[in-house]
Design a protein around this motif. Structure first.
Motif, mmCIF file in Angstrom:
data_model
loop_
_atom_site.group_PDB
_atom_site.id
_atom_site.type_symbol
_atom_site.label_atom_id
_atom_site.label_comp_id
_atom_site.label_asym_id
_atom_site.label_seq_id
_atom_site.Cartn_x
_atom_site.Cartn_y
_atom_site.Cartn_z
ATOM 1 N N VAL A 28 -8.259 2.945 3.623
ATOM 2 C CA VAL A 28 -6.931 3.535 3.475
ATOM 3 C C VAL A 28 -6.363 2.998 2.163
ATOM 4 O O VAL A 28 -6.121 1.801 2.036
ATOM 5 N N PRO A 29 -6.191 3.840 1.156
ATOM 6 C CA PRO A 29 -5.778 3.348 -0.160
ATOM 7 C C PRO A 29 -4.389 2.726 -0.121
ATOM 8 O O PRO A 29 -3.507 3.173 0.627
ATOM 9 N N ALA A 30 -4.208 1.692 -0.922
ATOM 10 C CA ALA A 30 -2.920 0.985 -0.977
ATOM 11 C C ALA A 30 -1.981 1.719 -1.927
ATOM 12 O O ALA A 30 -1.662 1.236 -3.020
ATOM 13 N N ILE A 31 -1.537 2.890 -1.517
ATOM 14 C CA ILE A 31 -0.624 3.687 -2.331
ATOM 15 C C ILE A 31 0.809 3.385 -1.892
ATOM 16 O O ILE A 31 1.135 3.534 -0.707
ATOM 17 N N PRO A 32 1.655 2.945 -2.803
ATOM 18 C CA PRO A 32 3.050 2.667 -2.425
ATOM 19 C C PRO A 32 3.696 3.876 -1.752
ATOM 20 O O PRO A 32 3.536 5.010 -2.210
ATOM 21 N N GLY A 33 4.373 3.623 -0.645
ATOM 22 C CA GLY A 33 5.125 4.675 0.023
ATOM 23 C C GLY A 33 4.334 5.519 1.003
ATOM 24 O O GLY A 33 4.896 6.429 1.627
ATOM 25 N N LEU A 34 3.040 5.226 1.162
ATOM 26 C CA LEU A 34 2.227 6.055 2.053
ATOM 27 C C LEU A 34 2.813 6.084 3.467
ATOM 28 O O LEU A 34 2.782 7.116 4.150
ATOM 29 N N ASP A 35 3.380 4.960 3.882
ATOM 30 C CA ASP A 35 3.933 4.883 5.237
ATOM 31 C C ASP A 35 5.291 5.569 5.360
ATOM 32 O O ASP A 35 5.858 5.656 6.458
ATOM 33 N N THR A 36 5.828 6.058 4.256
ATOM 34 C CA THR A 36 7.137 6.733 4.311
ATOM 35 C C THR A 36 7.010 8.250 4.385
ATOM 36 O O THR A 36 8.018 8.945 4.562
ATOM 37 N N PHE A 37 5.803 8.750 4.242
ATOM 38 C CA PHE A 37 5.590 10.203 4.264
ATOM 39 C C PHE A 37 5.977 10.747 5.635
ATOM 40 O O PHE A 37 5.581 10.204 6.673
ATOM 41 N N THR A 66 -5.184 15.556 -11.891
ATOM 42 C CA THR A 66 -5.928 14.398 -12.388
ATOM 43 C C THR A 66 -5.023 13.259 -12.847
ATOM 44 O O THR A 66 -5.505 12.165 -13.120
ATOM 45 N N SER A 67 -3.713 13.507 -12.941
ATOM 46 C CA SER A 67 -2.795 12.423 -13.274
ATOM 47 C C SER A 67 -2.810 11.413 -12.127
ATOM 48 O O SER A 67 -2.748 11.802 -10.948
ATOM 49 N N PRO A 68 -2.910 10.115 -12.400
ATOM 50 C CA PRO A 68 -3.018 9.112 -11.327
ATOM 51 C C PRO A 68 -1.832 9.133 -10.373
ATOM 52 O O PRO A 68 -0.684 9.350 -10.786
ATOM 53 N N ILE A 69 -2.102 8.911 -9.100
ATOM 54 C CA ILE A 69 -1.047 8.824 -8.094
ATOM 55 C C ILE A 69 -0.293 7.513 -8.284
ATOM 56 O O ILE A 69 -0.899 6.442 -8.394
ATOM 57 N N THR A 70 1.022 7.590 -8.320
ATOM 58 C CA THR A 70 1.837 6.374 -8.432
ATOM 59 C C THR A 70 2.508 6.007 -7.120
ATOM 60 O O THR A 70 2.712 4.831 -6.826
ATOM 61 N N GLU A 71 2.853 7.025 -6.316
ATOM 62 C CA GLU A 71 3.466 6.734 -5.021
ATOM 63 C C GLU A 71 3.469 7.980 -4.151
ATOM 64 O O GLU A 71 3.325 9.109 -4.634
ATOM 65 N N VAL A 72 3.622 7.726 -2.862
ATOM 66 C CA VAL A 72 3.849 8.808 -1.913
ATOM 67 C C VAL A 72 5.318 8.776 -1.542
ATOM 68 O O VAL A 72 5.885 7.709 -1.258
ATOM 69 N N LEU A 83 -6.713 11.989 3.519
ATOM 70 C CA LEU A 83 -7.321 10.908 2.747
ATOM 71 C C LEU A 83 -8.843 11.039 2.814
ATOM 72 O O LEU A 83 -9.468 10.757 3.837
ATOM 73 N N ALA A 84 -9.431 11.491 1.727
ATOM 74 C CA ALA A 84 -10.890 11.577 1.632
ATOM 75 C C ALA A 84 -11.359 10.392 0.780
ATOM 76 O O ALA A 84 -11.912 10.556 -0.313
ATOM 77 N N THR A 85 -11.091 9.186 1.293
ATOM 78 C CA THR A 85 -11.240 7.961 0.493
ATOM 79 C C THR A 85 -12.367 7.050 0.972
ATOM 80 O O THR A 85 -12.465 5.916 0.530
ATOM 81 N N GLY A 86 -13.226 7.543 1.861
ATOM 82 C CA GLY A 86 -14.462 6.850 2.171
ATOM 83 C C GLY A 86 -14.350 5.598 3.012
ATOM 84 O O GLY A 86 -13.380 5.388 3.736
ATOM 85 N N TYR A 87 -15.366 4.739 2.852
ATOM 86 C CA TYR A 87 -15.547 3.560 3.691
ATOM 87 C C TYR A 87 -15.699 2.289 2.858
ATOM 88 O O TYR A 87 -16.072 2.339 1.688
ATOM 89 N N HIS A 88 -15.457 1.154 3.514
ATOM 90 C CA HIS A 88 -15.836 -0.140 2.949
ATOM 91 C C HIS A 88 -17.339 -0.292 3.192
ATOM 92 O O HIS A 88 -17.774 -0.824 4.218
ATOM 93 N N ALA A 89 -18.132 0.189 2.249
ATOM 94 C CA ALA A 89 -19.582 0.278 2.474
ATOM 95 C C ALA A 89 -20.304 -1.049 2.283
ATOM 96 O O ALA A 89 -21.520 -1.119 2.478
ATOM 97 N N HIS A 90 -19.583 -2.115 1.936
ATOM 98 C CA HIS A 90 -20.235 -3.372 1.588
ATOM 99 C C HIS A 90 -20.240 -4.398 2.718
ATOM 100 O O HIS A 90 -20.725 -5.506 2.534
ATOM 101 N N ARG A 91 -19.745 -4.054 3.902
ATOM 102 C CA ARG A 91 -19.571 -5.069 4.950
ATOM 103 C C ARG A 91 -20.735 -5.166 5.924
ATOM 104 O O ARG A 91 -20.961 -6.205 6.525
ATOM 105 N N PHE A 92 -21.425 -4.081 6.149
ATOM 106 C CA PHE A 92 -22.609 -4.100 7.009
ATOM 107 C C PHE A 92 -22.302 -4.743 8.367
ATOM 108 O O PHE A 92 -21.265 -4.455 8.951
ATOM 109 N N LEU A 93 -23.185 -5.632 8.846
ATOM 110 C CA LEU A 93 -23.028 -6.213 10.183
ATOM 111 C C LEU A 93 -21.842 -7.167 10.284
ATOM 112 O O LEU A 93 -21.413 -7.506 11.392
ATOM 113 N N SER A 94 -21.254 -7.552 9.157
ATOM 114 C CA SER A 94 -20.122 -8.482 9.224
ATOM 115 C C SER A 94 -18.868 -7.820 9.778
ATOM 116 O O SER A 94 -17.850 -8.495 9.971
#
Length: 496
Positions: free
Chosen positions: A151-160, A316-322, A342-353
């Motif tokens: 879940v990307p850390a976009i400012p204001g996402l929780d205010t939508f 393509t302009s970067p997102i600054t806030e929601v 949110l088509a922002t994928g997974y934390h693919a580096h954690r494996f069994l941890s």
């Protein structure tokens, strides 16, 4: 032992496998075929299939040809398409569970939260979310890479004020809820290439926010004709030839990323696919800038076509806030939205941890991997006796099903050795793990495409490449067939 679990229990068994996806199912089948009946597969979801069962987003399908995304020992399944959909893959895995007689080993709705090794008893204690305890001599982690979504850390996402849906949490419903709505999709990688063209006809307007352009190769979205199905059904060599061709093409595409002539030839195919975008400005914005191989390669012949629709906009302009009613970008514009995807994928580096695994001396796997996951052959690590992993660190690349079969064979071989020789503990030697991973990282370092900024998908937060395997499927298989008993410290129950 049924496929559904009930109240909290304590069960002793020879082998516990965590995860009933393609790797866990394959391992259970090979264990049973090796004569090991006392096997339990613990699956957190309500059905088998792993990521294929859990993900429901529109358009979800495999980006590996179906013939190659099949077990080598189960090639006579009747597929509908050259690239199977999510539903077809789940159906195939369900069929495999029944045909090879492992359904009785699977416990569904059993979410493993911890696993701890006890030196005194030489056993693993696995605990599920309801307090059930499973005591095992050998533990196999088959959780793969795709467990915790980003879940990307976009400012204001929780205010939508409207709904926010991650593709990993897509509701199991039709697309009617999108009708007439302004939908914003954040991301243009793997899930977005499938979601965007599928939902575009169902929205009022679709806005797609791109951070990084990707290499998107053409894909056959068609179905097999009845004649195709008949020939595949009556002549197994048709399927075997398709499987061999798909394996060759996959290796040709990604086996030698330093070969400039070969990568240029492959890049031309993706750029020809891009040419389907009619608007020159949009086409240029979608043109990949990272070196081929620096990012996960994507397949779709429909994604670029979606941008020819008048009701689809690329930003393509970067997102600054929601904001409460939309998404604001760096150019100062606010893009109104009724629904954010949110088509922002997974934390693919954690494996069994992702599981709280604690080994010898109280060593936590996530602490040992603080600088990035690693393992000997991607399957086992020091301080964790009688523990093996599938699709672990530095094993991604090539045909994943072939690789899972290779890993299952290796793990079953070691498990048979432990059980038949009354071994208390089998633990890979630290110096062996260190030497193997030093070589892996050196070989990864020689792949230029994996050194550039665009390769973040492959990396742990420390910067270490932890997902990619620098060896072909054939090379990796050969490595796992070497006699490597000397790589382990083996403690017998009766040393005499």
């Amino acid at each position: 032992m049924g496929a559904n679990s009930g109240e909290a229990v304590e069960v002793g068994t020879d082998v516990v496998v965590i995860g009933a996806g393609p790797g866990g199912i394959c391992t259970a089948i090979q264990l049973r075929q090796a004569g090991i009946e006392d096997v339990v597969v613990l699956e957190k979801s309500a059905g088998v299939g792993g990521t294929w069962f859990n993900n429901r987003y529109p358009g979800l399908s495999c980006d590996v040809p179906t013939d190659l995304y099949s077990y080598s020992f189960f090639l006579d399944h009747e597929w509908e398409r050259p690239f199977a959909t999510r539903a077809e893959i789940v159906e195939y895995l369900e069929a495999a569970v029944d045909r090879f007689g492992v359904r009785d080993a699977i416990r569904l709705d059993t979410h493993v939260v911890s696993a701890r090794w006890d030196d005194e008893s030489a056993r693993w204690t696995i605990v599920d979310s309801r307090g059930g305890r499973w005591i095992a001599r050998v533990l196999v982690g088959a959780v793969g890479m795709f467990n915790e979504h980003v879940v990307p850390a976009i400012p204001g996402l929780d205010t939508f004020t409207g709904p926010v849906t991650h593709t990993a949490e897509w509701p199991d419903a039709d697309l009617g809820f999108l009708a007439g709505r302004r939908v914003s999709v954040v991301g243009t990688a793997a899930s977005a290439t499938q979601v965007v063209p599928t939902i575009a006809p169902h929205t009022g307007h679709l806005t797609v926010f791109q951070r990084t352009s990707n290499w998107v190769f053409p894909k056959d979205h068609g179905r097999y004709t009845e004649e195709d199905k008949r020939s595949r059904r009556v002549d197994r060599s048709v399927v075997e030839a398709g499987r061999a061709q798909a394996a060759r093409e996959l290796d040709e595409l990604f086996a030698d990323l330093n070969n400039e002539a070969k990568t240029a030839e492959q890049a031309a195919k993706a750029l020809a696919n891009l040419d389907t975008v009619r608007d020159p400005a949009v086409r240029e914005a979608l043109r990949p800038t990272a070196q081929l191989g620096a990012q996960r390669p994507l397949l779709s012949s429909e994604f670029y076509e979606a941008f020819n629709r008048p009701d689809v906009t690329l930003v393509t302009s970067p997102i600054t806030e929601v904001t409460a009613n939309g998404i604001r970008t760096a150019d100062g514009r606010e893009h109104p939205a009724d629904h954010i995807v949110l088509a922002t994928g997974y934390h693919a580096h954690r494996f069994l941890s992702v599981v709280d695994v604690v080994g010898r001396g109280g060593t936590a796997l996530r602490d040992q991997w603080a600088e990035g996951a690693y393992a000997y052959l991607g399957m086992t690590v020091e301080n964790f006796p009688n523990l093996f992993m599938l699709y672990g660190p530095n094993t991604n690349g090539g045909s994943i099903i072939d690789k899972l079969e290779t890993q299952a064979r290796y793990i079953v071989g070691k498990t048979v050795y432990v059980l038949k020789n009354d071994v208390r503990a089998m633990e890979v030697r630290p110096e062996v793990v260190a030497a193997y991973n030093a070589q892996v990282q050196a070989d990864i370092g020689a792949v230029r495409a994996w050194q550039v900024e665009g390769s973040r998908y492959y990396r742990a937060p420390s910067g270490r490449v932890v997902t990619q395997c620098p060896y072909t499927v054939v090379e990796y298989d050969r490595m796992t067939r070497e006699d490597d008993l000397a790589a382990f410290t083996v403690t017998l129950a009766d040393p005499s």
